[in-house]
Design an enzyme around this catalytic site. Structure first.
Site: not given
Ligand code: NDP
Length: 276
Positions: A49, A54, A79, A112
């Site tokens: 994930d 990120y 996302k 998200h």
């Protein structure tokens, strides 16, 4: 319930998501994420994930490619970030993520956070992304019942999953029953409450009774609840421990005791107060 590391949940009867995955929030994009994903895949994880925010999609993609495991065997989620919500920007954002991952498709693409002013346009783009084969399944994250009600006003495809903060101290019973009623799988982020639940004394008693650790008890409880879990770790021994959940089972009494630990206590932001 018979569970194993290869157990899956069905997304609208068409796509199967492994019930346990590796989360990579706050994992650095270079060797750190590559090593964590490589170790997880070696241990038998088949689900990662990530998210564009990120900043480690490239490393995730590299680690999967280097593993020698067929792309079709690994379930990859990414996302859509908040600033990319809207019709055109969402259509571009998936291409950017696929480019970074070095992939033709993701298995699951998630909105998200809810941004009510953009929901209708964003979701229209999400549906097109799925139709184009760029995401096998589409879903949302951090949506409360009123956000989902709004989405359903214009959606032609229902979200298959809602990824929410979920752990013994935050169980959101009304949201979970809303998802159950609408065939939306619940997926737990921060399942270990970002590591802060490991010293919980009540959970320690249950862990000692089974000869396992508190994180293992929490993750097993999540899986027995029928919720998908994506614990994050960059520590090899913990990545292994978090997937070693299948040699014990929680009794009905233990499940009931953990279900009673809800305190409505978050470690992350409240979805109605997102200012980022
Ligand atoms: P987690 O609840 O998974 O906790 C991670 C922390 O717990 C890290 O500090 C890790 O340390 C530690 N830890 C992991 N396993 C163990 C263990 N067995 N024993 C002791 N400590 C342990 O937090 P996250 O917030 O990372 O959530 C998991 C994933 O959910 C994220 O990585 C991300 O993929 C997703 N997420 C999604 C969000 C969303 O808005 N959709 C928001 C937040 C997360 P270490 O790494 O040092 O071993």
């Amino acid at each position: 319930m018979t569970l194993s590391l290869t157990s899956t949940a069905s997304l609208h009867g068409t796509v199967n998501i492994p019930r346990l995955g590796l989360g990579v929030f706050r994992v650095k994009g270079g060797p750190e994420v590559e090593q964590a994903v490589a170790i997880a895949l070696e241990l038998g994880y088949r689900h990662v994930d990530t998210a564009v925010i990120y900043r480690n999609e490239e490393g995730v993609g590299r680690a999967i490619a280097a593993s020698g495991i067929d792309r079709s065997e690994v379930f990859v989620t990414t996302k859509l970030w908040n600033s990319n919500q809207g019709y055109q920007s969402a259509l571009s954002a998936i291409d950017t993520s696929l480019g970074k991952l070095g992939m033709d498709y993701v298995d699951l693409y998630l909105v998200h956070w809810p941004k009510p002013e953009h929901t209708a346009d964003t979701w229209r783009a999400m549906e097109e992304i799925q139709t184009a084969g760029k995401a096998r399944a589409i879903g949302v994250s951090n949506f409360l019942p009123h956000h989902l009600d709004q989405l359903f006003e214009t959606a032609t495809v229902a979200p298959s999953i809602n990824q929410i903060e979920f752990h013994p101290h935050l169980q959101s019973p009304e949201l979970v029953s809303y998802c159950d009623d609408h065939d939306i799988v619940v997926e737990a982020w921060s399942p270990l409450k970002q590591g802060t639940i490991v010293d919980d004394p009540e959970l320690s008693v249950i862990a000692d009774a089974h000869g396992v650790t508190v994180p293992q008890i929490v993750l097993r409880w999540i899986l027995q609840r029928g919720v998908v879990a994506i614990p994050k770790s960059v520590t090899p021994i913990r990545i292994a421990q978090n997937s070693d959940l299948y040699g014990f089972e929680l009794s009905d009494a233990e499940m009931t005791a953990i279900n009673a630990m809800d305190r409505d206590e978050r470690v992350g932001p409240h979805p109605d107060h997102v200012d980022f």
